[in-house]
Write a protein that holds these residues in place. Structure first.
Motif, PDB file in Angstrom:
ATOM      1  N   GLY A  93      38.745  28.722  37.001  1.00  0.00           N
ATOM      2  CA  GLY A  93      39.257  28.965  38.339  1.00  0.00           C
ATOM      3  C   GLY A  93      38.899  30.375  38.742  1.00  0.00           C
ATOM      4  N   VAL A  94      38.519  30.556  39.982  1.00  0.00           N
ATOM      5  CA  VAL A  94      38.114  31.865  40.482  1.00  0.00           C
ATOM      6  C   VAL A  94      38.941  32.197  41.713  1.00  0.00           C
ATOM      7  N   GLY A  95      39.508  33.382  41.714  1.00  0.00           N
ATOM      8  CA  GLY A  95      40.235  33.870  42.869  1.00  0.00           C
ATOM      9  C   GLY A  95      39.584  35.140  43.382  1.00  0.00           C
ATOM     10  N   LEU A  96      39.343  35.185  44.670  1.00  0.00           N
ATOM     11  CA  LEU A  96      38.775  36.387  45.275  1.00  0.00           C
ATOM     12  C   LEU A  96      39.913  37.201  45.862  1.00  0.00           C
ATOM     13  N   GLU A  97      39.972  38.462  45.484  1.00  0.00           N
ATOM     14  CA  GLU A  97      41.093  39.313  45.887  1.00  0.00           C
ATOM     15  C   GLU A  97      40.581  40.686  46.274  1.00  0.00           C
ATOM     16  N   GLY A  98      40.554  40.956  47.543  1.00  0.00           N
ATOM     17  CA  GLY A  98      40.124  42.286  47.997  1.00  0.00           C
ATOM     18  C   GLY A  98      38.727  42.602  47.521  1.00  0.00           C
ATOM     19  N   ARG A  99      38.617  43.570  46.620  1.00  0.00           N
ATOM     20  CA  ARG A  99      37.313  43.992  46.106  1.00  0.00           C
ATOM     21  C   ARG A  99      37.012  43.404  44.729  1.00  0.00           C
ATOM     22  N   GLY A 100      37.790  42.444  44.315  1.00  0.00           N
ATOM     23  CA  GLY A 100      37.582  41.908  42.980  1.00  0.00           C
ATOM     24  C   GLY A 100      37.768  40.410  42.901  1.00  0.00           C
ATOM     25  N   MET A 101      37.619  39.921  41.680  1.00  0.00           N
ATOM     26  CA  MET A 101      37.791  38.505  41.378  1.00  0.00           C
ATOM     27  C   MET A 101      38.668  38.376  40.146  1.00  0.00           C
ATOM     28  N   SER A 102      39.444  37.316  40.115  1.00  0.00           N
ATOM     29  CA  SER A 102      40.195  36.949  38.925  1.00  0.00           C
ATOM     30  C   SER A 102      39.628  35.627  38.434  1.00  0.00           C
ATOM     31  N   VAL A 118      37.481  41.080  37.547  1.00  0.00           N
ATOM     32  CA  VAL A 118      36.198  41.742  37.763  1.00  0.00           C
ATOM     33  C   VAL A 118      36.306  42.548  39.037  1.00  0.00           C
ATOM     34  N   ASP A 119      36.017  43.845  38.953  1.00  0.00           N
ATOM     35  CA  ASP A 119      35.991  44.694  40.137  1.00  0.00           C
ATOM     36  C   ASP A 119      34.576  44.648  40.698  1.00  0.00           C
ATOM     37  N   VAL A 120      34.443  44.134  41.887  1.00  0.00           N
ATOM     38  CA  VAL A 120      33.129  44.002  42.509  1.00  0.00           C
ATOM     39  C   VAL A 120      32.820  45.222  43.356  1.00  0.00           C
ATOM     40  N   GLY A 121      33.841  45.913  43.816  1.00  0.00           N
ATOM     41  CA  GLY A 121      33.625  47.047  44.688  1.00  0.00           C
ATOM     42  C   GLY A 121      33.131  46.590  46.044  1.00  0.00           C
ATOM     43  N   CYS A 122      32.208  47.335  46.603  1.00  0.00           N
ATOM     44  CA  CYS A 122      31.690  47.013  47.936  1.00  0.00           C
ATOM     45  C   CYS A 122      30.395  46.221  47.883  1.00  0.00           C
ATOM     46  N   ASP A 123      29.860  45.986  46.700  1.00  0.00           N
ATOM     47  CA  ASP A 123      28.573  45.311  46.567  1.00  0.00           C
ATOM     48  C   ASP A 123      28.760  43.800  46.512  1.00  0.00           C
ATOM     49  N   LEU A 124      28.980  43.192  47.676  1.00  0.00           N
ATOM     50  CA  LEU A 124      29.213  41.755  47.734  1.00  0.00           C
ATOM     51  C   LEU A 124      27.984  40.946  47.349  1.00  0.00           C
ATOM     52  N   VAL A 127      28.092  39.579  43.768  1.00  0.00           N
ATOM     53  CA  VAL A 127      29.150  38.642  43.375  1.00  0.00           C
ATOM     54  C   VAL A 127      28.611  37.403  42.668  1.00  0.00           C
ATOM     55  N   PRO A 128      27.620  36.688  43.217  1.00  0.00           N
ATOM     56  CA  PRO A 128      27.154  35.485  42.524  1.00  0.00           C
ATOM     57  C   PRO A 128      26.651  35.751  41.107  1.00  0.00           C
ATOM     58  N   GLN A 129      25.884  36.823  40.923  1.00  0.00           N
ATOM     59  CA  GLN A 129      25.342  37.138  39.601  1.00  0.00           C
ATOM     60  C   GLN A 129      26.452  37.546  38.638  1.00  0.00           C
ATOM     61  N   VAL A 130      27.344  38.402  39.076  1.00  0.00           N
ATOM     62  CA  VAL A 130      28.451  38.847  38.224  1.00  0.00           C
ATOM     63  C   VAL A 130      29.339  37.657  37.854  1.00  0.00           C
ATOM     64  N   LEU A 131      29.612  36.813  38.825  1.00  0.00           N
ATOM     65  CA  LEU A 131      30.439  35.643  38.592  1.00  0.00           C
ATOM     66  C   LEU A 131      29.784  34.710  37.574  1.00  0.00           C
ATOM     67  N   ALA A 132      28.502  34.444  37.729  1.00  0.00           N
ATOM     68  CA  ALA A 132      27.786  33.566  36.796  1.00  0.00           C
ATOM     69  C   ALA A 132      27.800  34.140  35.383  1.00  0.00           C
ATOM     70  N   GLU A 133      27.591  35.455  35.249  1.00  0.00           N
ATOM     71  CA  GLU A 133      27.600  36.088  33.933  1.00  0.00           C
ATOM     72  C   GLU A 133      28.975  35.984  33.272  1.00  0.00           C
TER      73      GLU A 133
END
Length: 150
Positions: A93-102, A118-124, A127-133
């Motif tokens: 399960g993935v939740g998007l929250e502000g600048r991050g994901m749970s 995962v803190d994504v910061g401002c680099d949206l 997101v797909p690559q970080v999420l997949a990893e």
């Protein structure tokens, strides 16, 4: 040969009812834990023959398993209990929250196997690559059932 609209809908209605009945049985086993076929029949209102068909299919798929006998007192044959088989698979399960994901990794029975933020910061764009990893990393943990869905 002419087919009426009602005869065409009958097949699709039966298919929809079959899916909904399976979903109902799976939901009950997830929420209530091990149950016998007769207990499932009582809770769902489905005929025992329908439940036998559904549970036979779910057992063959590996989604449910036998989990012992109902040992409550009584005369007669002990009833076989059925439960969701956690080894069937895992789900993220993935939740998007502000600048991050749970992220949360669950087995088929709904037990949490892993979680992380995962803190994504401002680099949206990343997101797909970080999420997949992260998902690949969670699913690769030792003893994790095969990943069935996100």
């Amino acid at each position: 040969m002419v087919l009426s609209t009602s005869s065409l809908n009958a097949g699709s209605n039966q298919a929809v009812a079959g899916v909904e009945n399976r979903r109902l049985v799976i939901r009950l086993l997830c929420d209530q834990g091990p149950m016998s076929r007769s207990a499932l029949a009582g809770r769902t209102g489905l005929r025992s023959s329908t439940l036998t068909y559904i549970t036979r299919d779910l057992l063959a798929l590996g989604l449910i398993r036998a989990s012992g006998k109902d040992d409550r007192g009584g005369v007669g044959k002990k009833r076989q209990l059925l439960e969701i088989d956690p080894a069937f698979g895992s789900f993220v399960g993935v939740g998007l929250e502000g600048r991050g994901m749970s992220l949360c990794l669950l087995d088929a029975a709904g037990q949490v196997l892993d979680r992380g933020d995962v803190d994504v910061g401002c680099d949206l764009a990343s997101v797909p690559q970080v999420l997949a990893e992260r998902i690949r990393g969670m699913a690769a943990r030792p003893g994790c059932p095969p990943l069935r869905g996100v």
